[in-house]
Design an enzyme around this catalytic site. Structure first.
Site, PDB file in Angstrom:
ATOM      1  N   ASP A  71       0.866  -1.185   0.000  1.00 36.82           N
ATOM      2  CA  ASP A  71       0.000   0.000   0.000  1.00 36.82           C
ATOM      3  C   ASP A  71       0.892   1.220   0.000  1.00 36.82           C
ATOM      4  O   ASP A  71       2.033   1.166   0.461  1.00 36.82           O
ATOM      5  CB  ASP A  71      -0.916   0.032   1.228  1.00 36.82           C
ATOM      6  CG  ASP A  71      -0.191   0.599   2.442  1.00 36.82           C
ATOM      7  OD1 ASP A  71      -0.434   1.765   2.799  1.00 36.82           O
ATOM      8  OD2 ASP A  71       0.651  -0.122   3.035  1.00 36.82           O
ATOM      9  N   CYS A 106      -7.271   7.810 -19.861  1.00 35.93           N
ATOM     10  CA  CYS A 106      -6.577   7.538 -21.131  1.00 35.93           C
ATOM     11  C   CYS A 106      -7.549   7.159 -22.252  1.00 35.93           C
ATOM     12  O   CYS A 106      -7.291   7.434 -23.417  1.00 35.93           O
ATOM     13  CB  CYS A 106      -5.534   6.442 -20.940  1.00 35.93           C
ATOM     14  SG  CYS A 106      -4.105   6.978 -19.946  1.00 35.93           S
TER      15      CYS A 106
END
Length: 379
Positions: free
Chosen positions: A272, A315
């Protein structure tokens, strides 16, 4: 519950079953400190970008809205509308990061809230109670994360206390998981290895805590807090042989794409870090060609997506020129699209690592991308 499917050297490809669904490892956990990803990213977005595990912060949720509030709302899963695994840290890192606001004693830690200054006490039992109220899938043991420059005597006392605290965490969780009003009676406990950069203290502590069979996994904590990267890698290499082979290994708070590849190579399978979302909010983006600073003048009229090899919402739909414009105009949408891109990249990175391990070509993947992903994007 946890099964290794494939190994290449120390690198592991594994499958973990939990009450809230399966986890395929290596895995990057997306950090939602206060039950939300910074950057206005919803749980619906997390589903879309391939998130397996969400991570929330015990201390911050205890301060607000209060863990009792979350329990009344049915636990963290219902509160934030997320049906996959959640890991909650223990509040132990705040013992480190809020050094000016706390006092450590054997019974636990006395804090002053960073929000309103009110006094807070948190020990192993309190941390387990809070995490039980949150009803996360995996709860982290309450520990102390000593400063990377702490002297040896202090660190020895600290790791001894952390080991004693783990026993108290285990006892309290066993009690809580048997209570009638507990939301998640199958909550799992991960122990945490500490010891700064002292190899022998790290190994000694790991040997001690691995004997607690109640722990479903073990983390390496207290790294990526200022020490050189090579020192971090060395500590992983020294500790890993003493970690149980049949349980997941979690490197807390790490890190860059290169850090993740290199840590997988050394036997880690849970990660993480706030880096992808924090960097994104300042216009720094990760791509398969290296690191991009989207606010650079060169992208002012660039019609291409951030990364032509990426299928994230940003994107698929927007140009570099438009996202640069959003940042320059201080439009919040810019940060949101950037955060979604970076988290999608990290989730895809670990997916590609899993595929490489499945196909026996992780070493090839590491050779191709470990240095490249840390370089400046020249595209």
């Amino acid at each position: 519950m946890y099964k290794i499917l494939k190994m290449e050297g120390r690198a592991k490809r594994a499958h973990m079953e939990t009450v809230h669904g399966n986890i395929e490892t290596p895995v990057f956990m997306n950090v939602g400190t206060a039950a939300a990803i910074k950057g206005a990213v919803s749980t619906e977005d997390l589903q879309q970008i391939g998130t397996q595990v969400e991570l929330s912060n015990t201390y911050h949720l205890h301060v607000r809205p209060g863990d009792e509030v979350v329990k009344k709302m049915g636990g963290l899963h219902k509160f934030m509308v997320w049906d996959k695994p959640i890991l909650t840290d223990s509040g132990g890192f705040q013992v480190f990061s809020l050094a000016g606001l706390r006092k450590i004693k054997e019974e636990g830690v006395y804090f002053h809230s960073h929000v309103d200054g009110r006094k807070i006490f948190m020990g192993p039992e309190e941390s387990m109670q809070i995490q039980s109220n949150l009803a996360s899938t995996i709860a982290m043991a309450f520990d102390e994360c000593p400063s990377s420059v702490a002297d040896r005597r202090y660190v020895q006392n600290s790791v001894d206390r952390t080991a004693r605290w783990l026993q108290r965490c285990k006892d309290k969780m066993q009690e809580l998981n048997q209570r009638e009003d507990t939301i998640n009676k199958h909550q799992l406990l991960f122990g945490i290895n500490q010891g700064c950069t002292y190899e022998d203290l790290r190994i000694e502590h790991m040997k001690r805590i691995r004997e607690m069979e109640y722990c479903s996994g073990f983390a390496i904590g207290g790294l990526a807090v200022g020490e050189p990267t090579e020192v971090m890698y060395n500590i992983i290499e020294k500790v890993e042989p003493f970690m149980p082979k049949d349980k997941p290994r979690y490197l807390m708070g790490v890190g860059t794409p290169t850090n993740i590849i290199e840590a997988v190579y050394r036997g880690v399978d849970f990660f993480d870090c706030v880096m992808p979302s924090r960097n994104a909010r300042h216009g720094t983006l990760f791509t398969w060609n290296g690191i991009m600073h989207i606010t650079n003048k060169r992208y002012e009229t660039d019609p291409r997506p951030i990364d032509e090899h990426c299928d994230c919402p940003a994107c698929r739909n927007h140009s570099r020129a438009y996202i640069r414009h959003l940042f320059k105009s201080e439009e919040q949408l810019g940060g949101r699209l950037a955060v979604m891109h970076n988290l999608y990249f990290y989730n895809t990175l670990t997916e590609k690592i899993r595929e490489a391990l499945d196909e026996g070509r992780f070493e090839q993947f590491r050779n191709q991308y470990s240095s490249l992903l840390a370089s400046k994007c020249e595209d």
